[in-house]
Design a protein around this motif. Sequence first.
Motif, PDB file in Angstrom:
ATOM      1  N   ASN A 468       0.833  -1.212   0.000  1.00  0.00           N
ATOM      2  CA  ASN A 468       0.000   0.000   0.000  1.00  0.00           C
ATOM      3  C   ASN A 468       0.866   1.261   0.000  1.00  0.00           C
ATOM      4  O   ASN A 468       0.413   2.333   0.344  1.00  0.00           O
ATOM      5  CB  ASN A 468      -0.956   0.012   1.198  1.00  0.00           C
ATOM      6  CG  ASN A 468      -0.211   0.002   2.527  1.00  0.00           C
ATOM      7  OD1 ASN A 468       1.016   0.034   2.567  1.00  0.00           O
ATOM      8  ND2 ASN A 468      -0.963  -0.055   3.620  1.00  0.00           N
ATOM      9  N   GLU A 469       2.139   1.093  -0.421  1.00  0.00           N
ATOM     10  CA  GLU A 469       3.087   2.205  -0.390  1.00  0.00           C
ATOM     11  C   GLU A 469       2.806   3.253  -1.467  1.00  0.00           C
ATOM     12  O   GLU A 469       3.411   4.325  -1.458  1.00  0.00           O
ATOM     13  CB  GLU A 469       4.521   1.696  -0.546  1.00  0.00           C
ATOM     14  CG  GLU A 469       4.817   1.102  -1.923  1.00  0.00           C
ATOM     15  CD  GLU A 469       6.243   0.586  -2.041  1.00  0.00           C
ATOM     16  OE1 GLU A 469       7.065   1.300  -2.646  1.00  0.00           O
ATOM     17  OE2 GLU A 469       6.521  -0.516  -1.528  1.00  0.00           O
ATOM     18  N   TYR A 470       1.891   2.944  -2.382  1.00  0.00           N
ATOM     19  CA  TYR A 470       1.619   3.874  -3.482  1.00  0.00           C
ATOM     20  C   TYR A 470       0.420   4.786  -3.209  1.00  0.00           C
ATOM     21  O   TYR A 470      -0.022   5.508  -4.103  1.00  0.00           O
ATOM     22  CB  TYR A 470       1.373   3.107  -4.786  1.00  0.00           C
ATOM     23  CG  TYR A 470       2.548   2.291  -5.263  1.00  0.00           C
ATOM     24  CD1 TYR A 470       3.848   2.797  -5.222  1.00  0.00           C
ATOM     25  CD2 TYR A 470       2.355   1.005  -5.757  1.00  0.00           C
ATOM     26  CE1 TYR A 470       4.926   2.040  -5.664  1.00  0.00           C
ATOM     27  CE2 TYR A 470       3.419   0.240  -6.210  1.00  0.00           C
ATOM     28  CZ  TYR A 470       4.697   0.758  -6.153  1.00  0.00           C
ATOM     29  OH  TYR A 470       5.762   0.005  -6.596  1.00  0.00           O
ATOM     30  N   SER A 471      -0.113   4.751  -2.003  1.00  0.00           N
ATOM     31  CA  SER A 471      -1.309   5.548  -1.715  1.00  0.00           C
ATOM     32  C   SER A 471      -1.038   7.042  -1.905  1.00  0.00           C
ATOM     33  O   SER A 471      -1.874   7.769  -2.448  1.00  0.00           O
ATOM     34  CB  SER A 471      -1.819   5.277  -0.302  1.00  0.00           C
ATOM     35  OG  SER A 471      -0.819   5.577   0.661  1.00  0.00           O
ATOM     36  N   GLN A 472       0.130   7.516  -1.497  1.00  0.00           N
ATOM     37  CA  GLN A 472       0.457   8.931  -1.659  1.00  0.00           C
ATOM     38  C   GLN A 472       0.705   9.271  -3.122  1.00  0.00           C
ATOM     39  O   GLN A 472       0.366  10.365  -3.575  1.00  0.00           O
ATOM     40  CB  GLN A 472       1.683   9.300  -0.826  1.00  0.00           C
ATOM     41  CG  GLN A 472       1.979  10.803  -0.785  1.00  0.00           C
ATOM     42  CD  GLN A 472       0.818  11.599  -0.225  1.00  0.00           C
ATOM     43  OE1 GLN A 472       0.277  11.279   0.838  1.00  0.00           O
ATOM     44  NE2 GLN A 472       0.400  12.648  -0.932  1.00  0.00           N
ATOM     45  N   VAL A 473       1.283   8.322  -3.855  1.00  0.00           N
ATOM     46  CA  VAL A 473       1.501   8.529  -5.289  1.00  0.00           C
ATOM     47  C   VAL A 473       0.163   8.776  -5.989  1.00  0.00           C
ATOM     48  O   VAL A 473       0.042   9.689  -6.816  1.00  0.00           O
ATOM     49  CB  VAL A 473       2.213   7.313  -5.926  1.00  0.00           C
ATOM     50  CG1 VAL A 473       2.299   7.466  -7.452  1.00  0.00           C
ATOM     51  CG2 VAL A 473       3.605   7.141  -5.338  1.00  0.00           C
ATOM     52  N   LEU A 474      -0.841   7.976  -5.646  1.00  0.00           N
ATOM     53  CA  LEU A 474      -2.159   8.145  -6.257  1.00  0.00           C
ATOM     54  C   LEU A 474      -2.760   9.493  -5.886  1.00  0.00           C
ATOM     55  O   LEU A 474      -3.331  10.174  -6.749  1.00  0.00           O
ATOM     56  CB  LEU A 474      -3.089   7.006  -5.827  1.00  0.00           C
ATOM     57  CG  LEU A 474      -4.514   7.041  -6.392  1.00  0.00           C
ATOM     58  CD1 LEU A 474      -4.509   7.056  -7.910  1.00  0.00           C
ATOM     59  CD2 LEU A 474      -5.329   5.854  -5.868  1.00  0.00           C
ATOM     60  N   LYS A 475      -2.621   9.906  -4.632  1.00  0.00           N
ATOM     61  CA  LYS A 475      -3.143  11.214  -4.216  1.00  0.00           C
ATOM     62  C   LYS A 475      -2.444  12.346  -4.967  1.00  0.00           C
ATOM     63  O   LYS A 475      -3.078  13.308  -5.395  1.00  0.00           O
ATOM     64  CB  LYS A 475      -2.958  11.397  -2.709  1.00  0.00           C
ATOM     65  CG  LYS A 475      -3.858  10.509  -1.864  1.00  0.00           C
ATOM     66  CD  LYS A 475      -3.570  10.700  -0.375  1.00  0.00           C
ATOM     67  CE  LYS A 475      -4.428   9.764   0.467  1.00  0.00           C
ATOM     68  NZ  LYS A 475      -4.103   9.884   1.912  1.00  0.00           N
ATOM     69  N   ASP A 476      -1.134  12.220  -5.141  1.00  0.00           N
ATOM     70  CA  ASP A 476      -0.378  13.247  -5.881  1.00  0.00           C
ATOM     71  C   ASP A 476      -0.819  13.279  -7.349  1.00  0.00           C
ATOM     72  O   ASP A 476      -0.914  14.373  -7.951  1.00  0.00           O
ATOM     73  CB  ASP A 476       1.118  12.953  -5.802  1.00  0.00           C
ATOM     74  CG  ASP A 476       1.679  13.160  -4.380  1.00  0.00           C
ATOM     75  OD1 ASP A 476       0.995  13.807  -3.561  1.00  0.00           O
ATOM     76  OD2 ASP A 476       2.784  12.646  -4.113  1.00  0.00           O
TER      77      ASP A 476
END
Length: 483
Positions: A468-476
């Motif tokens: 789930n390390e990509y959650s911030q990438v998706l928000k960005d």
Amino acid sequence: MSKYYIAVDIGASSGRLMLSQIKNRKMVLEEIHRFKNGFKMEDGHDRWDIDHLISEILAGLKKVKQRGIDKVTLGIDTWAVDYVLVGEDGKKLSNPISYRDARTKDAVEELTASISKEEIYKKTGIQFQDFNTLYQLYKEDKDLLDEAKYIMLVPDYIGYVLTGKAVTEVTNASTTQMLNLRHGLFDNKLLDEIGVASEKFPPLVDAGTYLGQVKEDLKEANDLPEVRVITVATHDTASAVVGAPGKGHDWAFLSSGTWSLLGEELRIPENGHEAYLENYTNEWGAYGTYRFLKNIMGMWVVQCIQREYDGKYSFPQLAELAGQVKPFEQFIDINDDRFTNPESMIKELQAYCKEHGQKVPKTPGELVMAAYSNLALFYANQISKLGQILDQKIETLNIVGGGSNVALLNQLTADLAQIKVVAGPGEATAIGNIMVSMISNGDVKNLKEGRQLIADSFDLKEFEPKTNEYSQVLKDYQAFLEK
């Protein structure tokens, strides 16, 4: 005696005839003939060689006869929105213009100056794309339109040439943005706006309608088997969704090919204000369903990259090279119109990244990873929006079509969306095409039974979220799109 079925499945770059039968309670599928497709400049427009497609279908059917098969049931599916103008003599007036042709540039803005987008969407529930048939006909040569007896979508025209019977199948007709959701007919006000009479469209029929036998003169001239033609779900996405082995009510589909079509199968269309703002579409599906979906650029981007390297790399090789590159090195609005038909996809991607201050991809691996990363980001973003619009939690994403074979993209999508991905079958369009014929012939009871047969017959791969390390990438990424 086994019953044989043929799917004529034609996409933007190729077509094929797929032979199928039920053996040992499983659906067996075999490619029997493949041919190239593509548009080329002719008379100032990008046009399809429709006669070539028909001759290749006949060549494929001849191969079937040479296999010792004397009787088949056949269905035809192709891409949507493009049409053939047919004269009083029953012959085409010209080769059909491709939806990627530049003639409809600014057509949406021009037409909606006299009728609002909100009114069009309320009537049709169909997304706004400048290549929709509504805008193509708006830009069509009016003298040629006057000369036409029929306006026939591509698969209906092919069926007409084969059988002599003229119909308009609804799953494809809905993509024209001219069918009225409430009345189930062509909307007369919209037709008046573009100066087209409803009589120019052959009668509307549902998927699964018997069309007729292939004409005797074609059969004799080409040494064909006896061919019974069913008007299946003639829009390739409609067939692909029939071929998606979804279960229950909490699954979404992603038909992944030249285009990516992401959405849900509904019984009641959703054409409210939020769906309008997000440009979601309500294409009609088989058996009284609606394909509530978002149109996304899809594998077209990678196909163009591969072509620009002159076939030096296969698609699996490009995916392997991409897997060696770090994902999400740049944010790209993969649905930007500039990627619809650029002279060079590589240069267009690089120019976009330069303009937005992004890292510029240069190697084949970097370019393909940029495409896959941003497709996965776009998918995850739309899965979130789809759930919000329908007020529903989506538990599973069924990816079908050629793109379902790209494990790298499947895993990126599962990780970003935090959703279970079921990939396959890759041949869902042909399978769905054939399934409608099987149901029509009574060999399969209904769609539910058909989807179970598909799940039992073909290899499906599952991808669970690994991180789930990509959650911030998706928000960005979401913030980037909203700028």
